[in-house]
Design an enzyme around this catalytic site. Structure first.
Site, short mmCIF file in Angstrom:
data_model
loop_
_atom_site.label_atom_id
_atom_site.label_comp_id
_atom_site.label_asym_id
_atom_site.label_seq_id
_atom_site.Cartn_x
_atom_site.Cartn_y
_atom_site.Cartn_z
N ARG A 185 0.83 -1.21 0.00
CA ARG A 185 0.00 0.00 0.00
C ARG A 185 0.87 1.26 0.00
NH1 ARG A 185 -4.71 0.71 4.33
NH2 ARG A 185 -3.07 0.54 5.90
N ARG B 215 3.05 4.04 4.76
CA ARG B 215 2.79 4.32 6.17
C ARG B 215 3.82 3.62 7.03
NH1 ARG B 215 -3.53 3.24 7.34
NH2 ARG B 215 -2.57 2.30 9.18
P1 AMP Z 1 -5.83 2.29 10.91
O1 AMP Z 1 -5.49 3.40 9.97
O2 AMP Z 1 -7.31 2.15 11.15
O3 AMP Z 1 -5.21 0.97 10.51
O4 AMP Z 1 -5.20 2.67 12.34
C1 AMP Z 1 -3.82 2.86 12.50
C2 AMP Z 1 -3.44 2.79 13.98
O5 AMP Z 1 -4.15 3.81 14.72
C3 AMP Z 1 -3.80 1.50 14.69
O6 AMP Z 1 -2.83 0.48 14.48
C4 AMP Z 1 -3.89 1.97 16.15
O7 AMP Z 1 -2.59 2.17 16.69
C5 AMP Z 1 -4.53 3.33 16.01
N1 AMP Z 1 -6.02 3.24 16.04
C6 AMP Z 1 -6.90 3.51 15.02
N2 AMP Z 1 -8.17 3.30 15.41
C7 AMP Z 1 -8.11 2.91 16.71
C8 AMP Z 1 -9.09 2.52 17.68
N3 AMP Z 1 -10.40 2.48 17.38
N4 AMP Z 1 -8.65 2.18 18.92
C9 AMP Z 1 -7.35 2.21 19.24
N5 AMP Z 1 -6.36 2.53 18.37
C10 AMP Z 1 -6.73 2.88 17.13
#
Ligand code: AMP
Length: 207
Positions: free
Chosen positions: A120, A153
């Site tokens: 990605r 990322r």
């Molecule tokens: P994502 O972009 O949804 O994959 O999120 C990236 C990172 O943000 C995750 O690996 C967590 O460290 C943090 N994160 C995102 N959403 C949450 C959530 N609902 N609860 C806790 N950490 C979150």
């Protein structure tokens, strides 16, 4: 109609792509905790900054994330929620603050998820998503949408991607079970083309 949609699925299942399309199609807000946290990585909280948790692939503490969601949902007239809830406590908090019209689980095989995550690339300016093999930009490293720079990322390395999948199965599976028990969960095959997946989700939402 101001639908309130919850998309569940492992990292890389396509929640971001599908949420953007749903938000566009139905004119509703796209609420994504991942983007909100990335934009506030160095925000000081009583638990430290989100950055340390995110770079390790761990969950940011519930109070920080719950507050972000509460504010975002209060401002939205209809929404698609992406990346939240990620554990049972968050799911219970969500039930307290809103009612949902549709809960959809995107189902994708683990090795497909790892390939999607590690390949990605995201636009540093507008956030558009690409993939080096499955959805390459016209010019390598350059966003088709806005000409911005495409970056990987920090947490899309193989090691952190595998850690994120572990965290998903440990913490988010109970969330899936919670909605399955409630009878509101519909599972959609997330390995079809983005348009096919979108059509299936729309069928669920409009049912
Ligand atoms: P994502 O972009 O949804 O994959 O999120 C990236 C990172 O943000 C995750 O690996 C967590 O460290 C943090 N994160 C995102 N959403 C949450 C959530 N609902 N609860 C806790 N950490 C979150």
């Amino acid at each position: 109609m101001s639908y309130r949609i919850l998309l569940l699925g492992a990292p890389g299942a396509g929640k971001g792509t599908q949420s953007a399309k749903l938000a566009d199609e139905y004119g509703i807000g796209h609420v994504t905790t991942g983007d909100a946290l990335r934009a506030n990585k160095d925000m000081e909280t009583e638990y430290g900054t989100p950055r340390s948790f995110m770079e390790a692939g761990e969950l940011v503490p519930d109070p920080v994330v719950n507050e972000i969601v509460k504010t975002a949902l209060a401002d939205a007239d209809g929404f698609v929620l992406d990346g939240y809830p990620r554990n049972l406590e968050q799911a219970e908090y969500l039930s307290e603050i809103t009612d949902l019209d549709a809960v959809v689980l995107l189902d994708v095989d683990d090795e497909v998820l790892i390939d999607r995550l590690t390949g990605r690339r995201v636009c540093d300016d507008c956030g558009a998503n690409f993939h080096v093999d499955f959805q390459p930009p016209e010019e390598p490293g350059v966003c088709d949408e806005c000409g911005g720079e495409l970056i990987q990322r920090d947490d899309d390395t193989e090691e952190t991607a595998r850690e994120r999948l572990e965290v998903f199965y440990e913490n988010t599976e109970p969330v899936v079970e919670h909605f399955r028990d409630e009878g509101s969960l519909v599972t959609v095959d997330g390995e079809s083309t983005p348009d096919e997946v979108f059509d299936r989700i729309s069928d669920v939402v409009e049912a």
